[in-house]
Scaffold this active site. Structure first.
Site, PDB file in Angstrom:
ATOM      1  N   ASP A  51       0.846  -1.197   0.000  1.00 50.35           N
ATOM      2  CA  ASP A  51       0.000   0.000   0.000  1.00 50.35           C
ATOM      3  C   ASP A  51       0.886   1.254   0.000  1.00 50.35           C
ATOM      4  OD1 ASP A  51      -2.399  -1.672   0.470  1.00 50.35           O
ATOM      5  OD2 ASP A  51      -1.379  -2.063   2.363  1.00 50.35           O
ATOM      6  N   HIS A  81      -4.686  -3.342   6.748  1.00 51.94           N
ATOM      7  CA  HIS A  81      -4.493  -3.631   5.327  1.00 51.94           C
ATOM      8  C   HIS A  81      -5.843  -4.094   4.767  1.00 51.94           C
ATOM      9  CE1 HIS A  81      -2.992  -5.014   1.541  1.00 51.94           C
ATOM     10  NE2 HIS A  81      -3.466  -6.216   1.776  1.00 51.94           N
TER      11      HIS A  81
END
Ligand code: NDP
Length: 339
Positions: free
Chosen positions: A163, A191
């Site tokens: 990410d 996440h």
């Protein structure tokens, strides 16, 4: 005479027969995980139905004739796979299937990560470092660590580096600069789709990122783009983002072992022990595995304290932390979290 000067480091990879495993193992064998002077001993774990695939990958690893690769073992025994391990990459996880509720997913994964935590506790080397990639990664890391009472909690981490890398790349694309010009992005929280990619403290060629992009683009394009990039890749490529996930796992461990220098990156780390106070400063309760701004110093992830977040960022962070708390409570309610 051998090309290396150090003792081999034992690296365990679970789910080694899968897509991420296939992209990851060759880079480990070539020295990109631990550096060009560190020989590696690979221990690959699979479930019985995945063993042939992992064995096939092992044959290809042999054919790579990697000078740093000293041995490869493939097994479906967690105790064998984690025996003496220094670095454990927990990639294999139970995917969400149609009709599966979140509690079912958490329960199925607890059945994998609880026993793996115990096997790490029993057999791993005293300096073991664990990165959980398999989803739901943050809570899987928490479950594994809860079953490994003798291993410090800060040794169990979850991957949010993909990410982070996606956020850096999107900002660089938007501003038409090389990625090396971008520093100081932060991924906060879980996440999952609630994660918050934050550029408040980022700089681009030394200038504040928030002076270069507007709030509308950040909230309307950047944040959802980063959070949903995995789905976009599945749609375009017709398969999941295995190579970039493997790349991020390499980045995470490399920085953990070699240090981050003056800057910071993002990782899912335990909000306990040495990191409890800094995490609490961001509203993260003790005992979660939460993505935070981190620096690697002397082989330990340390949360960078004291960033001042505005109300929009704070609301995003609170929502993602609340999701992590809910996941923890759901696992606890199932009786799967000792302690
Ligand atoms: P992948 O190798 O593509 O993915 C493995 C895990 O990584 C999944 O949980 C996946 O989550 C997660 N993941 C995290 N980030 C990403 C990302 N950016 N892109 C894609 N996945 C990501 O799955 P495969 O099905 O190809 O392989 C999994 C292997 O694990 C199989 O060979 C299976 O047999 C094995 N397995 C091993 C276990 C063990 O060793 N005990 C236990 C369970 C499975 P998501 O599901 O959200 O995509």
């Amino acid at each position: 005479m051998a090309a290396w000067t150090r003792e081999p480091v034992t690296v365990t990879v679970t789910g080694a027969g899968g897509q991420i495993g296939y992209a990851l193992l060759f880079r480990i064998a070539s020295g990109q995980l631990l550096g060009p002077d560190t020989p590696v001993r690979l221990q690959l774990l699979e479930i019985p139905q995945g063993l042939r695939s992992a064995e096939g990958t092992a044959l290809e690893l042999i054919d790579g004739a990697f000078p740093l690769l000293t041995s490869i073992d493939v097994t479906d025994s967690a105790s064998d796979a984690f025996d003496g391990t220094n670095v454990a990459l927990l990639v294999g996880a139970r995917p969400r299937t149609a009709g599966m509720e979140r509690a079912d997913l958490l329960e199925a994964n607890a059945a994998i990560f609880g026993p793996q935590g115990r096997a790490i506790n029993e057999g791993a080397a005293s300096d073991v470092r664990v990165l959980v990639v398999g989803n739901p990664a943050n809570t899987n890391a928490l479950i594994a660590s809860s079953h490994a009472a003798d291993v410090p909690r800060e040794r169990f981490t979850a991957m949010t580096r993909l990410d982070h890398n996606r956020a850096v790349a999107q900002l660089a694309l938007k501003l038409e600069v090389p990625v090396a010009a971008v520093h100081g992005v932060i991924i906060w929280g879980n996440h999952s789709a609630t994660q918050y990619p934050d550029v408040t403290h980022a700089t681009v060629d030394g200038r504040s990122a928030t002076d270069l992009v507007d709030e509308e683009w950040l909230e309307g394009v950047f944040v959802p783009k980063v959070a949903r990039r995995g789905a976009e890749i599945i749609e375009v490529r017709g398969a999941s983002s295995a190579a970039s996930a493997a790349n991020a796992a390499i980045d995470h461990v490399y920085d953990w072992v070699n240090g981050t220098g003056d800057g910071w990156t993002s990782a899912g780390v335990s909000s306990s022990g040495e990191n409890a106070e800094a995490a609490a400063g961001y509203g993260v309760p003790e005992g979660l595995v939460c993505s935070l701004p981190v620096r690697s110093v002397d082989g330990e992830w340390r949360v960078v304290p004291g960033f001042d977040e505005g109300p929009i960022a704070q609301a995003h962070i609170e929502a993602s932390v609340a999701e992590l708390v809910e996941e923890r409570e759901a696992v606890r309610a199932l009786g799967l979290l000792p302690g």
